[in-house]
Design a protein around this motif. Structure first.
Motif, PDB file in Angstrom:
ATOM      1  N   GLY A  86       0.803  -1.209   0.000  1.00 41.01           N
ATOM      2  CA  GLY A  86       0.000   0.000   0.000  1.00 41.01           C
ATOM      3  C   GLY A  86       0.842   1.268   0.000  1.00 41.01           C
ATOM      4  O   GLY A  86       2.012   1.264  -0.416  1.00 41.01           O
ATOM      5  N   TRP A  87       0.247   2.355   0.490  1.00 45.16           N
ATOM      6  CA  TRP A  87       0.938   3.641   0.433  1.00 45.16           C
ATOM      7  C   TRP A  87       2.187   3.653   1.303  1.00 45.16           C
ATOM      8  O   TRP A  87       3.149   4.345   0.994  1.00 45.16           O
ATOM      9  CB  TRP A  87      -0.005   4.778   0.817  1.00 45.16           C
ATOM     10  N   ARG A  88       2.178   2.879   2.401  1.00 44.38           N
ATOM     11  CA  ARG A  88       3.382   2.822   3.248  1.00 44.38           C
ATOM     12  C   ARG A  88       4.543   2.179   2.491  1.00 44.38           C
ATOM     13  O   ARG A  88       5.687   2.631   2.597  1.00 44.38           O
ATOM     14  CB  ARG A  88       3.085   2.041   4.524  1.00 44.38           C
ATOM     15  N   GLY A  89       4.249   1.124   1.743  1.00 43.84           N
ATOM     16  CA  GLY A  89       5.292   0.496   0.941  1.00 43.84           C
ATOM     17  C   GLY A  89       5.800   1.417  -0.147  1.00 43.84           C
ATOM     18  O   GLY A  89       7.005   1.485  -0.408  1.00 43.84           O
ATOM     19  N   ALA A  90       4.885   2.145  -0.792  1.00 49.09           N
ATOM     20  CA  ALA A  90       5.295   3.087  -1.842  1.00 49.09           C
ATOM     21  C   ALA A  90       6.177   4.179  -1.264  1.00 49.09           C
ATOM     22  O   ALA A  90       7.213   4.533  -1.853  1.00 49.09           O
ATOM     23  CB  ALA A  90       4.053   3.689  -2.506  1.00 49.09           C
ATOM     24  N   ALA A  91       5.792   4.723  -0.115  1.00 47.73           N
ATOM     25  CA  ALA A  91       6.586   5.783   0.514  1.00 47.73           C
ATOM     26  C   ALA A  91       7.948   5.265   0.952  1.00 47.73           C
ATOM     27  O   ALA A  91       8.970   5.944   0.783  1.00 47.73           O
ATOM     28  CB  ALA A  91       5.826   6.364   1.709  1.00 47.73           C
ATOM     29  N   GLY A  96      13.724   5.131   0.279  1.00 47.42           N
ATOM     30  CA  GLY A  96      14.980   4.401   0.183  1.00 47.42           C
ATOM     31  C   GLY A  96      15.762   4.770  -1.067  1.00 47.42           C
ATOM     32  O   GLY A  96      16.989   4.830  -1.048  1.00 47.42           O
ATOM     33  N   LEU A  97      15.043   5.048  -2.125  1.00 52.14           N
ATOM     34  CA  LEU A  97      15.688   5.397  -3.382  1.00 52.14           C
ATOM     35  C   LEU A  97      16.315   6.787  -3.353  1.00 52.14           C
ATOM     36  O   LEU A  97      17.314   7.038  -4.031  1.00 52.14           O
ATOM     37  CB  LEU A  97      14.656   5.316  -4.506  1.00 52.14           C
ATOM     38  N   LEU A  98      15.753   7.706  -2.554  1.00 51.62           N
ATOM     39  CA  LEU A  98      16.143   9.110  -2.654  1.00 51.62           C
ATOM     40  C   LEU A  98      16.901   9.666  -1.451  1.00 51.62           C
ATOM     41  O   LEU A  98      17.759  10.536  -1.619  1.00 51.62           O
ATOM     42  CB  LEU A  98      14.884   9.973  -2.870  1.00 51.62           C
ATOM     43  N   LEU A  99      16.593   9.220  -0.236  1.00 52.84           N
ATOM     44  CA  LEU A  99      17.074   9.928   0.954  1.00 52.84           C
ATOM     45  C   LEU A  99      18.596   9.912   1.097  1.00 52.84           C
ATOM     46  O   LEU A  99      19.233  10.968   1.190  1.00 52.84           O
ATOM     47  CB  LEU A  99      16.424   9.346   2.213  1.00 52.84           C
ATOM     48  N   LEU A 100      19.199   8.735   1.140  1.00 54.82           N
ATOM     49  CA  LEU A 100      20.648   8.672   1.372  1.00 54.82           C
ATOM     50  C   LEU A 100      21.452   9.250   0.210  1.00 54.82           C
ATOM     51  O   LEU A 100      22.414  10.004   0.442  1.00 54.82           O
ATOM     52  CB  LEU A 100      21.063   7.230   1.667  1.00 54.82           C
TER      53      LEU A 100
END
Length: 202
Positions: A86-91, A96-100
């Protein structure tokens, strides 16, 4: 989390992300390997290592991600995360793709900002970027060959599907047509022909 790569997972062997935390960790690991773009890495991580996709299902989702506006791999992360948790998985997948990588880019920009104007620094960065460009091109080419292999199970058959691939490559690389023409134009034609073939095969 699986760490053993599999050459070609089948549909019966597919796994499901255990939760948003695993999605975050896998996409973080993927993004940190994605020098020059993450297509080459994301195919290996999601298909071969984690077995969340078969080659065919990855190709299908990648096609959708290509058509949607925005970065392709971000679209893929959102689709996979939403489908599984759901939306939690999408977020979690998108974070994970962008933050670090964003944090590292900001740290590097702040750390080398004062040196950027120095001629020697500019020569070093220019050479490094040119070298990474060659590596990135090789990674993308290798991934493309793997994706072409997945066309063997395409409803059109391997050779007709490969002909569409060659047409798309020729339109972009040789004719210089813009992507905004090729994707909707050739993509719509391919979708319609495939739909007709599948309808006749029922």
């Amino acid at each position: 989390m699986s760490t053993t790569p599999a050459a070609r997972p089948e549909a019966a062997d597919l796994r499901r992300p255990s939760g948003p935390a695993q999605l975050f960790l896998v996409f973080t690991r993927t993004s940190l390997q994605g020098f020059g773009g993450v297509l080459a890495v994301v195919q290996r991580e999601l298909v071969e290592r984690e077995r969340w996709y078969t080659p065919e299902s990855f190709l299908q989702d990648w096609a959708v991600a290509q058509v949607l506006p925005g970065p392709n791999v971000c679209n893929l992360a959102l689709m996979l995360g939403d489908r599984t948790h759901g939306w939690r998985g999408a977020a979690a997948a998108l974070a994970g793709l962008l933050l670090l990588p964003l944090a590292l880019a900001l740290l590097l920009a702040g750390g080398i900002g004062g040196l950027a104007a120095h001629p020697d620094t500019q020569r070093v960065f220019s050479g490094a970027l040119e070298g990474m460009g060659v590596v990135a091109a090789g990674l993308i080419a290798g991934t493309c060959l793997r994706l072409v292999a997945a066309l063997r199970s395409h409803p059109l058959g391997f050779l007709p599907a490969l002909a569409v691939v060659v047409l798309a490559w020729g339109a972009l690389a040789l004719a210089g047509w813009p992507l905004t023409w090729v994707v909707p134009g050739l993509g719509l034609c391919g979708a319609l022909v495939t739909a007709l073939v599948m309808k006749k095969g029922r």
